[in-house]
Enzyme design. Structure first.
Site, PDB file in Angstrom:
ATOM      1  N   THR A  91      78.949  59.860  29.403  1.00 45.56           N
ATOM      2  CA  THR A  91      78.596  61.112  30.076  1.00 45.56           C
ATOM      3  C   THR A  91      78.516  60.852  31.571  1.00 45.56           C
ATOM      4  O   THR A  91      77.686  60.069  32.029  1.00 45.56           O
ATOM      5  CB  THR A  91      77.247  61.638  29.551  1.00 45.56           C
ATOM      6  OG1 THR A  91      77.360  61.768  28.141  1.00 45.56           O
ATOM      7  CG2 THR A  91      76.904  62.988  30.154  1.00 45.56           C
ATOM      8  N   ARG A 147      75.273  62.973  17.174  1.00 44.26           N
ATOM      9  CA  ARG A 147      73.819  62.795  17.191  1.00 44.26           C
ATOM     10  C   ARG A 147      73.461  61.454  16.586  1.00 44.26           C
ATOM     11  O   ARG A 147      74.074  61.047  15.599  1.00 44.26           O
ATOM     12  CB  ARG A 147      73.132  63.885  16.351  1.00 44.26           C
ATOM     13  CG  ARG A 147      73.257  65.277  16.888  1.00 44.26           C
ATOM     14  CD  ARG A 147      72.993  66.287  15.792  1.00 44.26           C
ATOM     15  NE  ARG A 147      73.944  66.110  14.685  1.00 44.26           N
ATOM     16  CZ  ARG A 147      73.842  66.695  13.499  1.00 44.26           C
ATOM     17  NH1 ARG A 147      72.824  67.476  13.247  1.00 44.26           N
ATOM     18  NH2 ARG A 147      74.748  66.498  12.559  1.00 44.26           N
ATOM     19  N   ASN A 153      74.251  70.023  26.179  1.00 45.22           N
ATOM     20  CA  ASN A 153      72.972  69.330  25.987  1.00 45.22           C
ATOM     21  C   ASN A 153      71.824  70.044  26.693  1.00 45.22           C
ATOM     22  O   ASN A 153      70.717  70.122  26.164  1.00 45.22           O
ATOM     23  CB  ASN A 153      73.073  67.876  26.463  1.00 45.22           C
ATOM     24  CG  ASN A 153      73.634  66.979  25.373  1.00 45.22           C
ATOM     25  OD1 ASN A 153      73.813  67.408  24.235  1.00 45.22           O
ATOM     26  ND2 ASN A 153      73.905  65.738  25.700  1.00 45.22           N
ATOM     27  N   LEU A 171      65.427  75.116  16.747  1.00 47.63           N
ATOM     28  CA  LEU A 171      64.293  76.008  16.989  1.00 47.63           C
ATOM     29  C   LEU A 171      63.033  75.434  16.347  1.00 47.63           C
ATOM     30  O   LEU A 171      62.161  76.178  15.935  1.00 47.63           O
ATOM     31  CB  LEU A 171      64.582  77.400  16.428  1.00 47.63           C
ATOM     32  CG  LEU A 171      65.448  78.349  17.265  1.00 47.63           C
ATOM     33  CD1 LEU A 171      65.553  79.716  16.606  1.00 47.63           C
ATOM     34  CD2 LEU A 171      64.910  78.511  18.686  1.00 47.63           C
ATOM     35  N   ALA A 178      59.638  73.790  16.745  1.00 46.44           N
ATOM     36  CA  ALA A 178      58.649  73.562  17.801  1.00 46.44           C
ATOM     37  C   ALA A 178      57.901  72.254  17.541  1.00 46.44           C
ATOM     38  O   ALA A 178      57.881  71.741  16.433  1.00 46.44           O
ATOM     39  CB  ALA A 178      57.671  74.728  17.835  1.00 46.44           C
ATOM     40  N   GLY A 179      57.284  71.731  18.580  1.00 49.80           N
ATOM     41  CA  GLY A 179      56.502  70.497  18.440  1.00 49.80           C
ATOM     42  C   GLY A 179      56.358  69.783  19.763  1.00 49.80           C
ATOM     43  O   GLY A 179      56.261  70.427  20.809  1.00 49.80           O
ATOM     44  N   GLY A 187      63.392  64.121  23.224  1.00 47.98           N
ATOM     45  CA  GLY A 187      63.458  62.819  23.894  1.00 47.98           C
ATOM     46  C   GLY A 187      64.826  62.232  23.601  1.00 47.98           C
ATOM     47  O   GLY A 187      65.793  62.958  23.378  1.00 47.98           O
ATOM     48  N   CYS A 217      69.910  61.038  25.366  1.00 42.80           N
ATOM     49  CA  CYS A 217      70.823  62.020  25.978  1.00 42.80           C
ATOM     50  C   CYS A 217      70.143  63.173  26.697  1.00 42.80           C
ATOM     51  O   CYS A 217      70.381  63.388  27.881  1.00 42.80           O
ATOM     52  CB  CYS A 217      71.761  62.579  24.909  1.00 42.80           C
ATOM     53  SG  CYS A 217      72.995  61.393  24.423  1.00 42.80           S
ATOM     54  N   LYS A 259      63.486  60.271  17.110  1.00 47.08           N
ATOM     55  CA  LYS A 259      63.782  61.217  16.044  1.00 47.08           C
ATOM     56  C   LYS A 259      63.985  60.413  14.758  1.00 47.08           C
ATOM     57  O   LYS A 259      64.119  59.175  14.828  1.00 47.08           O
ATOM     58  CB  LYS A 259      65.016  62.064  16.369  1.00 47.08           C
ATOM     59  CG  LYS A 259      66.308  61.273  16.468  1.00 47.08           C
ATOM     60  CD  LYS A 259      67.435  62.184  16.862  1.00 47.08           C
ATOM     61  CE  LYS A 259      68.430  62.313  15.739  1.00 47.08           C
ATOM     62  NZ  LYS A 259      69.621  63.051  16.087  1.00 47.08           N
TER      63      LYS A 259
END
Ligand code: UDX
Length: 462
Positions: A119, A167, A236, A278, A280-281, A285, A288, A348
């Protein structure tokens, strides 16, 4: 990213050599040992090496002489001012130029297509061309100002941009079954070469065990270099903004007593909005989103444009991290002397990547306020050991119940599947009052947690 791309291109029938300057890494990969945790990757790499389609090398020049296409897939870390650091891209481009100026390159039948997969800021295609030229001029001993020509020795290449959308955690799947392939180039022949390279993926003709195949065909988007580079940043940044948007809504939901899960469901069914991204939390991070949003803001500022929406996207994300600490303070009052368990350390699930992981930021904040933090992660535990200093800032446990033993509070930081199946009765009996669970990913069922004798706090859940 380079390794996944290489292995997948080998699987669809190409002969691929992955070049790295790290000899140890090349040796490990040749023996089938992976430097990262990525589902399905090891099996794929070992299979393709066995078939003779995939190999690893430290010899960049030799590889360039043999290749029709070279992908630059090095990292572009974030500099102090938020801009992307292009030194690795530049170094590789220079070496490619040097290789193209060598006598062996004269046998080349077609121009080498040099593809930027890293990138890079808009305009980097020109930067890469310039460095290829410089590398060629240095190797040939003379400088050439005519693109594609180096003092009689033809430096025959094209530069293309092929942004990556895979991903972590599902990188192999995303490479075989992408939503689209984007290709930017200013010359027709470069686009044609790349179309042919990706043909088995575009037409979905490569062998797969997935039945049915998730995709019938894959859109191939061709555009100019600058637009292709911009697509990556825009995609992104949009996704990061979408998450920050739902997090803003979650905060308002908490104030008015609404449930963000229901709101996101009701919103997401509108096809113009879509249900994905969508959740939430504690926010986004990884390697990317933070870097790319920062780079786009920095690009905008270079042109004296204040990117207000992107600034807000980042501010909301930072506020979500602080929200965890605020929730803990509200319930525990003082954090001094409190033991807090972090469930999940990776940024993640299904990865061991700790880059820009919220867990690290949260651990620092809690430690500074006098708490003792112990973290557990199904795969990233080892990588987290000794990552922060002082070393007692984040203790690492290798069993979730061990992390929870004697904890006053637990924070679900990463939504690993494993945490859904925790024995909540056992959790409650091993924790200390007030037995608080801050669910940073709205993963658990609040009534189940409450019924087990634990106190539950989610994000935007009334
Ligand atoms: C992202 C892009 O999705 C991918 O296209 C690009 O090539 C690289 O960057 P990745 O960083 O692997 O991929 O993870 P992604 O699944 O997009 O999640 C990014 C972050 O957003 C994670 O921290 C995740 O926890 C968070 N997230 C995601 C949310 O907070 N809510 C959501 O609804 C989705």
């Amino acid at each position: 990213m380079g390794l996944v791309t290489g292995a997948c291109l080998a699987h669809v029938g190409h002969r691929v050599t992955c070049v790295d300057k790290d000899e140890g890494r090349v040796a490990e990969l040749t023996e089938g040992r992976m430097p990262i945790y990525e589902p399905g990757l090891e099996e794929l790499v070992v299979g393709e090496v066995g078939q003779g389609r995939l190999s690893f090398s430290t010899d960049l020049a030799g590889t360039v002489h043999e290749a029709d296409v070279v992908f630059i897939a090095v990292d572009t870390p974030q500099g102090d001012d938020g801009s992307a650091d292009l030194s690795s891209v530049g170094a590789v481009a220079r070496m490619v130029g040097g290789a193209l100026a060598q006598p062996e390159a004269r046998r080349r039948q077609r121009p080498l297509v040099v593809v930027n997969k890293s990138t890079v800021p808009v305009g980097s295609g020109d930067f890469v061309s310039m460095l290829i030229e410089e590398g060629a001029a240095e190797a040939g001993g003379a400088h050439s100002s005519t693109p594609g020509n180096n003092n009689g020795a033809t430096v025959d290449y094209r530069v293309a941009s092929n942004p990556e959308f895979l991903r972590e955690g599902s990188a192999v799947y995303d490479s075989f079954f992408p939503d689209r392939i984007v290709l930017g180039a200013d010359e027709r022949d470069a686009l044609d070469t790349m179309r042919a390279l990706y043909e088995p993926i575009i037409e979905q003709t490569f062998p797969t065990r997935r039945d049915p195949r998730p995709k019938a065909a894959v859109p191939f988007v061709t555009t100019d270099l600058a637009s292709a580079e911009m697509i990556k940043y825009a995609a992104n940044s949009f996704l990061a903004t979408k998450i920050s948007f739902i997090n803003e809504i979650a905060t308002i939901c908490e104030l008015v007593g609404a449930d963000v899960g229901s709101v996101a469901h009701g919103m997401g069914l509108d096809e113009r909005i879509g249900s994905r991204f969508l959740s939430a939390g504690i926010g986004w991070g990884g390697s990317c989103f933070p870097k790319d949003v920062a780079a786009l803001r920095s690009i905008a500022r270079e042109y004296d444009h204040e990117p207000l929406l992107l600034d807000a996207t980042v501010s909301v994300n930072e506020r979500q991290r602080k929200g965890v600490v605020a929730k803990l303070q509200r319930e525990l009052h003082t954090l001094k002397g409190k033991r807090i368990a972090l469930l999940g350390l990776a940024f993640k699930p299904n990865t061991d990547d700790l880059r820009e992981a919220p867990s690290l930021k949260i651990a620092c904040e809690l430690y500074q306020r006098g708490a003792r933090v112990v973290g557990y992660d199904p795969v990233a535990g080892k990588k987290a050991l000794g990552l922060l200093s002082p070393p007692d800032l984040l203790k690492v446990a290798f069993d979730p119940y061990e992390a929870l033993e004697g904890a006053h509070a637990a924070v679900v930081v990463t939504e690993w599947e494993e945490f859904r199946g925790l024995d909540l009765g056992r959790v409650a009996s091993s924790m200390k009052d007030p037995r608080l669970v801050v669910d940073g990913r709205n993963l658990l069922n609040p009534s189940d947690v409450g019924a087990a004798g634990l106190r539950y706090r989610g994000f935007g859940r009334g």
